[in-house]
Every structure is written in structure tokens, then in C-alpha cells.
Design a protein around this motif. Structure first.
Motif, PDB file in Angstrom:
ATOM      1  N   VAL A  11      49.689  36.585  32.869  1.00  0.00           N
ATOM      2  CA  VAL A  11      49.101  37.642  33.682  1.00  0.00           C
ATOM      3  C   VAL A  11      49.612  37.450  35.101  1.00  0.00           C
ATOM      4  O   VAL A  11      49.517  36.362  35.647  1.00  0.00           O
ATOM      5  N   LYS A  13      48.791  38.800  38.520  1.00  0.00           N
ATOM      6  CA  LYS A  13      47.856  39.653  39.249  1.00  0.00           C
ATOM      7  C   LYS A  13      48.467  40.225  40.524  1.00  0.00           C
ATOM      8  O   LYS A  13      47.883  41.081  41.153  1.00  0.00           O
ATOM      9  N   LEU A  18      51.024  42.323  32.634  1.00  0.00           N
ATOM     10  CA  LEU A  18      50.646  41.421  31.570  1.00  0.00           C
ATOM     11  C   LEU A  18      51.917  41.294  30.738  1.00  0.00           C
ATOM     12  O   LEU A  18      52.488  42.302  30.339  1.00  0.00           O
ATOM     13  N   VAL A 131      53.101  45.051  30.053  1.00  0.00           N
ATOM     14  CA  VAL A 131      52.177  46.138  30.341  1.00  0.00           C
ATOM     15  C   VAL A 131      51.953  46.162  31.854  1.00  0.00           C
ATOM     16  O   VAL A 131      51.562  45.151  32.431  1.00  0.00           O
ATOM     17  N   TYR A 133      50.034  47.918  35.062  1.00  0.00           N
ATOM     18  CA  TYR A 133      48.969  48.795  35.547  1.00  0.00           C
ATOM     19  C   TYR A 133      49.273  49.210  36.970  1.00  0.00           C
ATOM     20  O   TYR A 133      50.018  48.538  37.679  1.00  0.00           O
ATOM     21  N   LEU A 136      45.479  46.296  40.481  1.00  0.00           N
ATOM     22  CA  LEU A 136      44.747  45.172  39.921  1.00  0.00           C
ATOM     23  C   LEU A 136      43.388  45.620  39.389  1.00  0.00           C
ATOM     24  O   LEU A 136      42.940  45.164  38.336  1.00  0.00           O
ATOM     25  N   LEU A 139      43.724  46.924  35.960  1.00  0.00           N
ATOM     26  CA  LEU A 139      43.868  45.850  34.980  1.00  0.00           C
ATOM     27  C   LEU A 139      42.506  45.241  34.666  1.00  0.00           C
ATOM     28  O   LEU A 139      42.154  45.018  33.507  1.00  0.00           O
ATOM     29  N   GLU A 140      41.724  45.020  35.715  1.00  0.00           N
ATOM     30  CA  GLU A 140      40.405  44.425  35.510  1.00  0.00           C
ATOM     31  C   GLU A 140      39.452  45.382  34.793  1.00  0.00           C
ATOM     32  O   GLU A 140      38.642  44.959  33.988  1.00  0.00           O
ATOM     33  N   VAL A 142      40.247  47.463  32.522  1.00  0.00           N
ATOM     34  CA  VAL A 142      40.576  47.439  31.105  1.00  0.00           C
ATOM     35  C   VAL A 142      39.965  46.213  30.427  1.00  0.00           C
ATOM     36  O   VAL A 142      39.413  46.302  29.331  1.00  0.00           O
ATOM     37  N   VAL A 143      40.033  45.089  31.130  1.00  0.00           N
ATOM     38  CA  VAL A 143      39.440  43.877  30.582  1.00  0.00           C
ATOM     39  C   VAL A 143      37.931  44.070  30.434  1.00  0.00           C
ATOM     40  O   VAL A 143      37.327  43.720  29.423  1.00  0.00           O
ATOM     41  N   GLY A 146      37.129  45.990  27.469  1.00  0.00           N
ATOM     42  CA  GLY A 146      37.240  45.144  26.291  1.00  0.00           C
ATOM     43  C   GLY A 146      35.957  44.356  26.081  1.00  0.00           C
ATOM     44  O   GLY A 146      35.481  44.199  24.956  1.00  0.00           O
ATOM     45  N   MET A 147      35.376  43.904  27.195  1.00  0.00           N
ATOM     46  CA  MET A 147      34.146  43.141  27.111  1.00  0.00           C
ATOM     47  C   MET A 147      33.022  44.021  26.606  1.00  0.00           C
ATOM     48  O   MET A 147      32.233  43.625  25.769  1.00  0.00           O
ATOM     49  N   MET A 151      34.170  42.495  22.573  1.00  0.00           N
ATOM     50  CA  MET A 151      35.240  41.569  22.197  1.00  0.00           C
ATOM     51  C   MET A 151      35.179  40.312  23.049  1.00  0.00           C
ATOM     52  O   MET A 151      36.190  39.734  23.407  1.00  0.00           O
ATOM     53  N   ILE A 152      33.983  39.920  23.433  1.00  0.00           N
ATOM     54  CA  ILE A 152      33.887  38.751  24.305  1.00  0.00           C
ATOM     55  C   ILE A 152      34.321  37.498  23.559  1.00  0.00           C
ATOM     56  O   ILE A 152      33.846  37.186  22.482  1.00  0.00           O
ATOM     57  N   ALA A 153      35.261  36.851  24.142  1.00  0.00           N
ATOM     58  CA  ALA A 153      35.830  35.682  23.488  1.00  0.00           C
ATOM     59  C   ALA A 153      35.149  34.411  23.972  1.00  0.00           C
ATOM     60  O   ALA A 153      34.547  34.366  25.026  1.00  0.00           O
TER      61      ALA A 153
END
Lengths: 168, 106
Positions: A11, A13, A18, A131, A133, A136, A139-140, A142-143, A146-147, A151-153
């Protein structure tokens, strides 16, 4: 099944990019097909437990892919990809977006540019996805989405993080 | 001055310093011994890492020890891990797909 396949995930930033490199145990042509044919994309593109369903696809320059990622409970997240430049089995560039079931692009959500390059690595194929964006915060965002999509990992060990950012 | 943690890990020497400090707290001299660059260059990296709040100084007697701010590292970890997991998962599915459709080797 654990393979020692190259997997780099970087990544940047500063540039809002990405970069993901991944090696696959198959020839370049086959991997290209998996990325560019909807019937194959439908089998892998959405991360588990989501599934992919294509509404329409026209893989050519200025063509598009209109698809949904579907949660087990039936919730659909619609995506739209515009294909810009295509050079078969070498690379393609595209612009992705969020949209609705009718294919109306949601302008309030970030769009990203994709450059996907396919090269040979011995008998295997290496795919590099960059990828980009616009900012920044895009990009954040999108993350963040995802959360929200559950999809929290899990946290992993520090050394694994370091090896991811800096494979040595 | 507040810096972004990602600036800290954008540089290979700084990543190497983080890796060293992940094992144990170290004095600037001990850290510098691991690198070919000058003491000054290493100090500058440590200063940036401190500004990013990725490392903190601790005084033990007359020595200064640098140690890792674990919480801050987790912040990066979490953020990247989100994305990485999504892709990893995708690629595993693609691996499986390729395995099923692969043409037999001649």
C-alpha cells in the motif's frame, strides 16, 4: 493447501495505490481467461462468503462488466467496471465503480483505476494489479466499506505484517 | 509535528529498524551497528519513527532505549490486513478454480 506462491501486497499511501502481485499455478492464457470471462469471474471474484453474479459483460475496449457481490443473506453490492485498454494476455486497464442493479453509477463513492498485468514466471503466471485511487480518503473509504460488509479480518502477528509490506 | 504512520514504513531502512525493535528495545548505537549508513542517517530515521509515534524512547540509567509502540503498529496492521485478507481469499478461490479447469500437461 499451502503453496509457496509469490504474494506481495503493498500500500502506498503517498500515491494512493495498492499493488498486489500474485503467482498462479497455471499458464498465462488460462489465468487471463479467469480475469476476463464472466463465467469464470463469477467463480472467484467475490471474497468468501460472498458470491459473484454477472448481469452483463462485454470484454472489449470501452466495454464493461456489470456484476453483483452477493452476501449469503441475499444482500447485493453492485459493481461496474469500464474497460479502457486491452492487450490480450499481457494487460488491461479499467475503471471500477459502485452502482445499482440498473447499472447507474454511484458518483458519491470512489472510483479506482486498475492496471492488471500478466507475465510468465517459469511455468506459472504472475499477475500484478495496481489499483489507483484519486485520494487517500477514497482508499480509506473503500477499506471502511469492506469493514462494513463484515469482512473484518483478525489481527496477525507483527512479523507477518512486516513480511507483507517488505518481502525480503 | 504529526506524521502519518505510512510514511514511516515507506522506507526500507525504517522497516528494518521496526523489525529489529520488534524483537527487543535497543539503544541508537546498537541499532546503527546493523546498518551501513551513518549514525546521523539512522538518527534521522529514528526521529521520523518517533514523530510517527511508532517508536518511543525510554531512559534506562544514562542510556536511551528505543522501543516499539505496539498499539500503533496494530493500527497499520488492522488497516492493511482488511485489504490483504480480501485479496488473499479471492486468490485462493482463483487457485481452486485454476486447479479444476487446468488443461492436463502435455
Amino acid at each position: 493447501m499451502k503453496h509457496n506462491l509469490q504474494f506481495d501486497f503493498l500500500v502506498d499511501k503517498k500515491k494512493n495505490t495498492l499493488t498486489i502481485k500474485r503467482e498462479f499455478l497455471a499458464g498465462r492464457e488460462l489465468v487471463w481467461d479467469c480475469y476476463t470471462k464472466s463465467e469464470l469471474l463469477d467463480k472467484w471474484f467475490a471474497p468468501k462468503p460472498l458470491t459473484t453474479k454477472t448481469k452483463s459483460m462485454d470484454f472489449r475496449e470501452n466495454g464493461h462488466w456489470h456484476y453483483a457481490m452477493v452476501e449469503p443473506n441475499g444482500t447485493e453490492y453492485w459493481g461496474w467496471t469500464d474497460y479502457l485498454k486491452i492487450k490480450p494476455i499481457d494487460y488491461y486497464t479499467s475503471l471500477d465503480a459502485f452502482c445499482d442493479a440498473a447499472g447507474v453509477i454511484n458518483e458519491s463513492l470512489p472510483r479506482a483505476e486498475w492496471l492488471v498485468t500478466f507475465t510468465d514466471k517459469g511455468e506459472n503466471a504472475l499477475v500484478e494489479t495496481v489499483v489507483t485511487y484519486k485520494s487517500l480518503s477514497d482508499l480509506e473509504a473503500v477499506v471502511q466499506m469492506g469493514m462494513e460488509q463484515g469482512m473484518i479480518a483478525t489481527l496477525e502477528k507483527l512479523d507477518e505484517l512486516l513480511s507483507t509490506i517488505n518481502p525480503r | 509535528m504529526r506524521r502519518d504512520v505510512f510514511q514511516a514504513i515507506a522506507d526500507p531502512t525504517r522497516r528494518a529498524i521496526i523489525a529489529l525493535l520488534a524483537i527487543q528495545a535497543m539503544t541508537p548505537n546498537a541499532i546503527a551497528e546493523h546498518f551501513d549508513s551513518t549514525r546521523q542517517a539512522v538518527s534521522k530515521h529514528l526521529k521520523i519513527l518517533t514523530e510517527c509515534e511508532l517508536v518511543k524512547q525510554e531512559h534506562q540509567g544514562r542510556e536511551i532505549y528505543y522501543q516499539l509502540e505496539i498499539e500503533k503498529m496494530k493500527e497499520i496492521d488492522k488497516w492493511l490486513e482488511q485489504f490483504r485478507k480480501i485479496w488473499e481469499n479471492r486468490f485462493q478461490q482463483l487457485d481452486e478454480l485454476l486447479a479444476t479447469i487446468k488443461k492436463p500437461k502435455k
